[in-house]
Scaffold this motif. Structure first.
Motif, PDB file in Angstrom:
ATOM      1  N   SER A 176      82.723   8.905  68.175  1.00  0.00           N
ATOM      2  CA  SER A 176      82.352   8.652  66.787  1.00  0.00           C
ATOM      3  C   SER A 176      80.832   8.656  66.667  1.00  0.00           C
ATOM      4  CB  SER A 176      82.941   7.325  66.313  1.00  0.00           C
ATOM      5  OG  SER A 176      82.500   6.268  67.137  1.00  0.00           O
ATOM      6  N   ASP A 177      80.369   8.764  65.439  1.00  0.00           N
ATOM      7  CA  ASP A 177      78.937   8.865  65.202  1.00  0.00           C
ATOM      8  C   ASP A 177      78.366   7.492  64.894  1.00  0.00           C
ATOM      9  OD1 ASP A 177      76.525  10.191  64.980  1.00  0.00           O
ATOM     10  OD2 ASP A 177      76.761  10.589  62.853  1.00  0.00           O
ATOM     11  N   SER A 228      87.668  11.517  71.111  1.00  0.00           N
ATOM     12  CA  SER A 228      86.705  11.895  70.078  1.00  0.00           C
ATOM     13  C   SER A 228      85.622  10.835  70.016  1.00  0.00           C
ATOM     14  CB  SER A 228      87.396  12.004  68.715  1.00  0.00           C
ATOM     15  OG  SER A 228      88.387  13.009  68.748  1.00  0.00           O
ATOM     16  N   ASP A 243      77.009  11.696  74.234  1.00  0.00           N
ATOM     17  CA  ASP A 243      76.482  11.629  72.879  1.00  0.00           C
ATOM     18  C   ASP A 243      77.259  12.568  71.972  1.00  0.00           C
ATOM     19  OD1 ASP A 243      74.917  11.335  70.618  1.00  0.00           O
ATOM     20  OD2 ASP A 243      73.032  11.821  71.617  1.00  0.00           O
ATOM     21  N   ARG A 244      77.709  12.066  70.820  1.00  0.00           N
ATOM     22  CA  ARG A 244      78.476  12.875  69.881  1.00  0.00           C
ATOM     23  C   ARG A 244      77.677  14.070  69.373  1.00  0.00           C
ATOM     24  NH1 ARG A 244      79.105  14.818  65.255  1.00  0.00           N
ATOM     25  NH2 ARG A 244      77.223  13.820  64.532  1.00  0.00           N
ATOM     26  N   GLU A 245      76.360  13.919  69.261  1.00  0.00           N
ATOM     27  CA  GLU A 245      75.552  15.053  68.805  1.00  0.00           C
ATOM     28  C   GLU A 245      75.565  16.204  69.803  1.00  0.00           C
ATOM     29  OE1 GLU A 245      74.628  12.114  65.932  1.00  0.00           O
ATOM     30  OE2 GLU A 245      74.479  11.895  68.086  1.00  0.00           O
ATOM     31  N   ARG A 283      78.315  16.685  72.100  1.00  0.00           N
ATOM     32  CA  ARG A 283      79.708  17.135  72.153  1.00  0.00           C
ATOM     33  C   ARG A 283      80.582  16.055  71.547  1.00  0.00           C
ATOM     34  NH1 ARG A 283      82.918  19.295  77.533  1.00  0.00           N
ATOM     35  NH2 ARG A 283      84.947  19.541  76.555  1.00  0.00           N
ATOM     36  N   GLU A 284      81.433  16.454  70.610  1.00  0.00           N
ATOM     37  CA  GLU A 284      82.200  15.480  69.838  1.00  0.00           C
ATOM     38  C   GLU A 284      83.568  15.175  70.433  1.00  0.00           C
ATOM     39  OE1 GLU A 284      83.721  14.852  65.238  1.00  0.00           O
ATOM     40  OE2 GLU A 284      82.457  16.554  65.735  1.00  0.00           O
ATOM     41  N   GLN A 285      84.192  16.138  71.092  1.00  0.00           N
ATOM     42  CA  GLN A 285      85.582  15.959  71.515  1.00  0.00           C
ATOM     43  C   GLN A 285      85.814  16.479  72.927  1.00  0.00           C
ATOM     44  OE1 GLN A 285      89.026  18.068  69.505  1.00  0.00           O
ATOM     45  NE2 GLN A 285      89.048  16.085  68.458  1.00  0.00           N
TER      46      GLN A 285
END
Length: 109
Positions: A90-91, A88, A56-58, A60-62
């Motif tokens: 995306s949201d 990366s 989940d991007r929330e 960890r984003e990268q």
């Protein structure tokens, strides 16, 4: 963005100038040096996939994924090279709004 287990992320491709018809000198095998347990690589194709559920991007984003390729199928006496892939996330709208309290009592004078 939530990513499902086994989602293809990218494919890395290496080449070897040795004659592919002679022995294993030009036969390549891929492995992950950095990025586990979140990602894995298919040893023969270099396809990188997610190996951690519900990324989940929330949270960890990268991510940095370091992939190593070895010739001679990884046997001793071979050569190796590495590359780094930046993944990366995306949201997406995967969270709805919520109220802290279901009921609010306000008194007005």
């Amino acid at each position: 963005m939530l990513m499902d287990l086994g989602t293809t992320v990218a494919q890395v491709t290496a080449t070897d100038a040795d004659d592919p018809m002679f022995g294993n000198n030009a036969k390549l095998i891929y492995s992950i040096l950095q990025g586990e347990p979140y990602f894995s690589v298919e040893p023969k194709t270099g396809i990188i996939v997610t190996s951690w559920p519900n990324m989940d991007r929330e949270a960890r984003e990268q991510y940095l994924v370091v992939v190593q390729v070895k010739d001679k199928l990884g046997l001793s006496g071979g050569y190796s090279a590495t590359t780094t892939v930046t993944v990366s996330l995306s949201d997406v709208n995967d969270n709805g709004p919520i109220f802290q309290h279901q009921m609010v009592n306000e008194s007005m004078s």
